[in-house]
Design a protein around this motif. Structure first.
Motif, mmCIF file in Angstrom:
data_model
loop_
_atom_site.group_PDB
_atom_site.id
_atom_site.type_symbol
_atom_site.label_atom_id
_atom_site.label_comp_id
_atom_site.label_asym_id
_atom_site.label_seq_id
_atom_site.Cartn_x
_atom_site.Cartn_y
_atom_site.Cartn_z
ATOM 1 N N TYR A 1 0.843 -1.187 0.000
ATOM 2 C CA TYR A 1 0.000 0.000 0.000
ATOM 3 C C TYR A 1 0.877 1.235 0.000
ATOM 4 O O TYR A 1 2.077 1.168 0.224
ATOM 5 N N GLN A 2 0.265 2.363 -0.279
ATOM 6 C CA GLN A 2 0.979 3.644 -0.295
ATOM 7 C C GLN A 2 0.489 4.497 0.858
ATOM 8 O O GLN A 2 -0.656 4.386 1.277
ATOM 9 N N SER A 3 1.377 5.342 1.365
ATOM 10 C CA SER A 3 1.000 6.246 2.447
ATOM 11 C C SER A 3 1.789 7.534 2.330
ATOM 12 O O SER A 3 2.976 7.515 2.009
ATOM 13 N N ASP A 4 1.106 8.638 2.596
ATOM 14 C CA ASP A 4 1.717 9.965 2.590
ATOM 15 C C ASP A 4 2.154 10.275 4.014
ATOM 16 O O ASP A 4 1.330 10.427 4.903
ATOM 17 N N TYR B 1 4.195 10.182 -1.578
ATOM 18 C CA TYR B 1 3.842 8.873 -1.039
ATOM 19 C C TYR B 1 5.013 7.906 -1.085
ATOM 20 O O TYR B 1 5.798 7.912 -2.026
ATOM 21 N N ASN C 1 8.501 0.339 5.388
ATOM 22 C CA ASN C 1 8.577 1.360 4.345
ATOM 23 C C ASN C 1 9.599 0.884 3.318
ATOM 24 O O ASN C 1 10.784 0.805 3.598
#
Length: 108
Positions: free
Chosen positions: A10-13, A20, A34
Motif C-alpha cells: 500500500y501507499q501512504s503519505d 507517497y 517502508n
C-alpha cells in the motif's frame, strides 16, 4: 497482494506533503515496512508481477511535470524508472495482468 499471498502493498503519505512511499505488511499481520523511503519521489499504485518478483509503480519526482512508470525488484527493493517521459502532455500508466510475466504500460 503478492501471488504467494504473504504480503500486502500500500501507499501512504507521511507528513502530509503528498509525497507517497510504498509499504509492505505481512498478510497475516505484523509491522509495516517502508520500502521506498523517498522524500523527493512519490511512489503510488503498486501492482505485483504475476511471478511476484517485481512491482510496477507510478513514479513521480517532485520536480517532474508528469508521472512515470517504474519497476521495483522485490528482493533488492531497487527501483528503476522505465519511462522517463520528457513531455508534459502525456501520462504513463502501468499494470500487470494475465498469466504472463510481463508488465503492460500505456502512454496517454
Amino acid at each position: 497482494m503478492v501471488a504467494d499471498g504473504k504480503w500486502i502493498l500500500y501507499q501512504s503519505d507521511i507528513g502530509g506533503a503528498e509525497t507517497y512511499d510504498l509499504f509492505a505488511i505481512p498478510s497475516g499481520g505484523g509491522k509495516a515496512d517502508n520500502l521506498t523511503k523517498t522524500d523527493e519521489v512519490s511512489e503510488t499504485g503498486p501492482r505485483w508481477s504475476p511471478d511476484g518478483k517485481q512491482v510496477a509503480i507510478s513514479y513521480k519526482k517532485k520536480s517532474a511535470p508528469v508521472t512515470d512508470v517504474a519497476v521495483m525488484d522485490w528482493n533488492t527493493r531497487a527501483v528503476r524508472n522505465v519511462t522517463n517521459e520528457a513531455t508534459t502532455d502525456h501520462l504513463w500508466s502501468g499494470h500487470c495482468g494475465g498469466l504472463t510475466e510481463r508488465f503492460c504500460m500505456r502512454r496517454e
